[in-house]
Design an enzyme around this catalytic site. Structure first.
Site, PDB file in Angstrom:
ATOM      1  N   CYS A 123     -47.932  -9.524  44.470  1.00  0.00           N
ATOM      2  CA  CYS A 123     -47.271  -9.508  45.659  1.00  0.00           C
ATOM      3  C   CYS A 123     -45.990  -8.543  45.465  1.00  0.00           C
ATOM      4  O   CYS A 123     -45.179  -8.280  46.551  1.00  0.00           O
ATOM      5  CB  CYS A 123     -46.638 -11.103  45.650  1.00  0.00           C
ATOM      6  SG  CYS A 123     -47.880 -12.212  45.949  1.00  0.00           S
ATOM      7  N   HIS A 267     -40.882 -10.965  50.710  1.00  0.00           N
ATOM      8  CA  HIS A 267     -41.870 -11.425  50.498  1.00  0.00           C
ATOM      9  C   HIS A 267     -42.161 -12.581  51.038  1.00  0.00           C
ATOM     10  O   HIS A 267     -41.272 -13.647  50.747  1.00  0.00           O
ATOM     11  CB  HIS A 267     -42.421 -11.565  49.074  1.00  0.00           C
ATOM     12  CG  HIS A 267     -43.824 -12.000  48.929  1.00  0.00           C
ATOM     13  ND1 HIS A 267     -44.760 -11.472  49.554  1.00  0.00           N
ATOM     14  CD2 HIS A 267     -44.173 -12.836  48.171  1.00  0.00           C
ATOM     15  CE1 HIS A 267     -45.894 -12.259  49.335  1.00  0.00           C
ATOM     16  NE2 HIS A 267     -45.420 -13.226  48.207  1.00  0.00           N
ATOM     17  N   ASN A 297     -48.922 -16.082  53.169  1.00  0.00           N
ATOM     18  CA  ASN A 297     -48.430 -15.116  52.444  1.00  0.00           C
ATOM     19  C   ASN A 297     -49.703 -13.933  52.376  1.00  0.00           C
ATOM     20  O   ASN A 297     -50.730 -14.210  51.919  1.00  0.00           O
ATOM     21  CB  ASN A 297     -48.600 -15.790  50.984  1.00  0.00           C
ATOM     22  CG  ASN A 297     -48.211 -15.063  49.883  1.00  0.00           C
ATOM     23  OD1 ASN A 297     -48.067 -13.852  49.848  1.00  0.00           O
ATOM     24  ND2 ASN A 297     -47.687 -15.623  48.677  1.00  0.00           N
TER      25      ASN A 297
HETATM   26  N1  COA Z   1     -52.768 -30.953  51.694  1.00  0.00           N
HETATM   27  C1  COA Z   1     -52.507 -32.148  51.269  1.00  0.00           C
HETATM   28  N2  COA Z   1     -52.094 -32.497  49.859  1.00  0.00           N
HETATM   29  C2  COA Z   1     -52.334 -31.491  48.787  1.00  0.00           C
HETATM   30  C3  COA Z   1     -52.567 -30.210  49.340  1.00  0.00           C
HETATM   31  C4  COA Z   1     -53.001 -29.737  50.817  1.00  0.00           C
HETATM   32  N3  COA Z   1     -53.351 -28.475  51.176  1.00  0.00           N
HETATM   33  N4  COA Z   1     -52.848 -29.521  48.305  1.00  0.00           N
HETATM   34  C5  COA Z   1     -52.240 -30.113  47.294  1.00  0.00           C
HETATM   35  N5  COA Z   1     -51.959 -31.588  47.825  1.00  0.00           N
HETATM   36  C6  COA Z   1     -51.650 -32.768  46.928  1.00  0.00           C
HETATM   37  C7  COA Z   1     -51.772 -32.477  45.484  1.00  0.00           C
HETATM   38  O1  COA Z   1     -53.000 -32.702  45.066  1.00  0.00           O
HETATM   39  C8  COA Z   1     -50.602 -33.336  45.133  1.00  0.00           C
HETATM   40  O2  COA Z   1     -51.152 -34.794  44.987  1.00  0.00           O
HETATM   41  P1  COA Z   1     -50.944 -35.866  43.682  1.00  0.00           P
HETATM   42  O3  COA Z   1     -49.542 -35.994  43.847  1.00  0.00           O
HETATM   43  O4  COA Z   1     -51.816 -37.255  44.308  1.00  0.00           O
HETATM   44  O5  COA Z   1     -51.292 -35.066  42.438  1.00  0.00           O
HETATM   45  C9  COA Z   1     -49.573 -33.357  45.961  1.00  0.00           C
HETATM   46  O6  COA Z   1     -50.284 -32.948  47.083  1.00  0.00           O
HETATM   47  C10 COA Z   1     -48.267 -32.593  45.515  1.00  0.00           C
HETATM   48  O7  COA Z   1     -48.969 -31.680  45.066  1.00  0.00           O
HETATM   49  P2  COA Z   1     -48.043 -30.274  44.691  1.00  0.00           P
HETATM   50  O8  COA Z   1     -48.886 -29.129  43.871  1.00  0.00           O
HETATM   51  O9  COA Z   1     -46.846 -30.982  43.572  1.00  0.00           O
HETATM   52  O10 COA Z   1     -47.499 -29.970  45.903  1.00  0.00           O
HETATM   53  P3  COA Z   1     -46.110 -29.025  46.172  1.00  0.00           P
HETATM   54  O11 COA Z   1     -45.087 -29.853  46.724  1.00  0.00           O
HETATM   55  O12 COA Z   1     -45.677 -28.245  44.674  1.00  0.00           O
HETATM   56  O13 COA Z   1     -46.556 -28.140  47.276  1.00  0.00           O
HETATM   57  C11 COA Z   1     -47.170 -25.690  47.281  1.00  0.00           C
HETATM   58  C12 COA Z   1     -47.521 -27.124  46.664  1.00  0.00           C
HETATM   59  C13 COA Z   1     -48.403 -24.794  46.782  1.00  0.00           C
HETATM   60  C14 COA Z   1     -47.071 -25.635  48.715  1.00  0.00           C
HETATM   61  C15 COA Z   1     -45.908 -25.170  46.611  1.00  0.00           C
HETATM   62  O14 COA Z   1     -45.902 -25.485  45.106  1.00  0.00           O
HETATM   63  C16 COA Z   1     -45.747 -23.968  46.512  1.00  0.00           C
HETATM   64  O15 COA Z   1     -45.590 -23.328  47.742  1.00  0.00           O
HETATM   65  N6  COA Z   1     -45.490 -23.202  45.461  1.00  0.00           N
HETATM   66  C17 COA Z   1     -45.073 -21.710  45.505  1.00  0.00           C
HETATM   67  C18 COA Z   1     -46.616 -20.854  45.859  1.00  0.00           C
HETATM   68  C19 COA Z   1     -46.310 -19.528  45.922  1.00  0.00           C
HETATM   69  O16 COA Z   1     -45.313 -19.049  46.823  1.00  0.00           O
HETATM   70  N7  COA Z   1     -47.377 -18.793  45.680  1.00  0.00           N
HETATM   71  C20 COA Z   1     -47.289 -17.249  45.755  1.00  0.00           C
HETATM   72  C21 COA Z   1     -46.433 -16.623  44.905  1.00  0.00           C
HETATM   73  S1  COA Z   1     -46.496 -14.834  45.455  1.00  0.00           S
END
Ligand code: COA
Length: 340
Positions: A123, A267, A297
């Site tokens: 990224c 970004h 993204n």
């Molecule tokens: N829909 C519904 N539930 C989902 C899901 C989806 N698409 N994806 C994951 N979950 C669930 C998980 O399985 C988890 O369930 P559990 O509590 O029973 O284990 C729950 O939601 C929470 O998951 P978690 O990963 O902790 O969610 P989060 O609040 O951290 O959100 C992201 C997930 C990916 C949106 C977040 O972590 C994020 O944006 N991270 C940064 C990623 C990023 O910017 N990447 C690119 C870098 S350039």
């Protein structure tokens, strides 16, 4: 005669920009039909409601998007491919390991036998490339450099329950910028930062080889090969801390206050991460552009696409100061602060 250690006094300006999006729209409702998720969950966690993805049956790929965006940037600059003397293509989704997609891109836009190379910086690839291109022009070796950011992460996604924590985030696209030498030495890079921490590679990676690419503690999984693996929580935490820190470091290097920069072109990873950065510096919403709602993204394409949209809207203009900011796989984080 100029010493090799003292670059000639040359300014650098952005002569034009362009962008390209693939033909297919993928909405949260489309994702609800193929995986256990909801529009509400995605919107609340990321700020994304739809993203664009390539249609491979139409031949769309990183190269075709890059070509369209670069053709538009050349048109915007009133230049032709033959005017370019260097091309940097920031991408992590080049078609093949060899040839570099940049070479085919240079050939496709009629740039002839110029230097052309892919920059794999996830990224941060575009922001790194802007800094590298500036250095090449300031050295006096090159005058007109194309910097393109293009990615098609949709090709590394599972659009089913397995991939639901990544497939919701990523979209495809391309953005291009033409940089040119100018006698106006007040224009160009004011300050920059480029960082990496390879000890955290396993927070965001794409395994290619089963018995080599899985980090300790992760069972090698054939179904995970060629699919983005991400520790979402770890990346989120890293971003919320690093994003504002690298902005503060760059302002410090430039001797500027946050309000003395007209636009922070960041970004687009997650609306909540962008909001946290905006709040830390007390920036009004109009200084930190957010288009993630309909783009997702788009990796190396996100920053140049934002720049192009802001220029098209007349909001980014010559005479302003803009800071490009990115973070991503590597882990990497970087800025590029320009006087336009
Ligand atoms: N829909 C519904 N539930 C989902 C899901 C989806 N698409 N994806 C994951 N979950 C669930 C998980 O399985 C988890 O369930 P559990 O509590 O029973 O284990 C729950 O939601 C929470 O998951 P978690 O990963 O902790 O969610 P989060 O609040 O951290 O959100 C992201 C997930 C990916 C949106 C977040 O972590 C994020 O944006 N991270 C940064 C990623 C990023 O910017 N990447 C690119 C870098 S350039």
């Amino acid at each position: 005669m100029t010493s090799p250690l003292e670059p000639p006094k040359i300014g650098v300006r952005i002569a034009g920009t362009g962008m390209a999006l693939p033909s297919q729209e993928l909405t949260n409702q489309d994702l609800e039909r193929v995986m256990e998720t909801s529009d509400e969950w995605i919107l609340q966690r990321t700020g994304i409601s739809s993203r664009r993805v390539i249609d491979t049956s139409k031949g769309e790929c990183t190269l075709t998007l890059a070509r369209e965006s670069l053709a538009r940037a050349l048109e915007d600059s009133h230049l032709h491919g033959t005017d370019l003397d260097l091309l940097l293509l920031a991408t992590m989704t080049m078609e093949m390991g060899c040839p570099p997609s940049a070479c085919r891109l240079a050939s496709d836009v009629g740039a002839g036998a110029i230097g052309a190379v892919d920059i794999s910086g996830a990224c941060c690839g575009f922001v790194y490339s802007m800094n590298l291109a500036y250095g090449m022009i300031r050295s006096g070796l090159y005058r007109t450099v194309a910097v393109v950011g293009a990615d098609t992460l949709s090709t590394y996604m599972d659009y089913n329950d397995r991939g639901r924590s990544t497939a919701i985030l990523f979209g495809d696209g391309a953005g291009a910028v033409i940089l040119r030498a100018t006698d106006d030495t007040s224009r160009g890079l004011i300050a920059q930062a480029m960082h990496s921490d390879g000890s955290r590679w396993q927070d965001l990676y794409i395994p290619e080889v089963l018995d080599r690419d899985f980090p300790p503690g992760h069972e090698p999984d054939p179904a995970a090969l060629h699919r983005v693996q991400m520790n979402g929580r770890a990346v989120f935490k890293f971003a919320v801390g690093t994003f504002p820190d690298v902005i503060a470091q760059t302002l410090d290097r430039a001797g500027l206050r946050p309000d003395e920069v007209d636009h922070y072109i960041c970004h687009q990873s997650n609306a909540r991460i962008l909001e946290a950065a905006r709040e830390r510096f007390g920036l009004p919403p109009e200084k930190l552009y957010v288009n993630i709602g309909t783009r997702g993204n788009t990796v190396a394409a996100s920053v140049p696409m934002c720049l192009h949209e802001l220029r098209e809207q007349g909001r980014v203009r010559d005479g302003q100061r803009v800071m490009f900011v990115a973070f991503g796989g590597g882990l990497t984080w970087a800025t590029s602060l320009w006087q336009l």
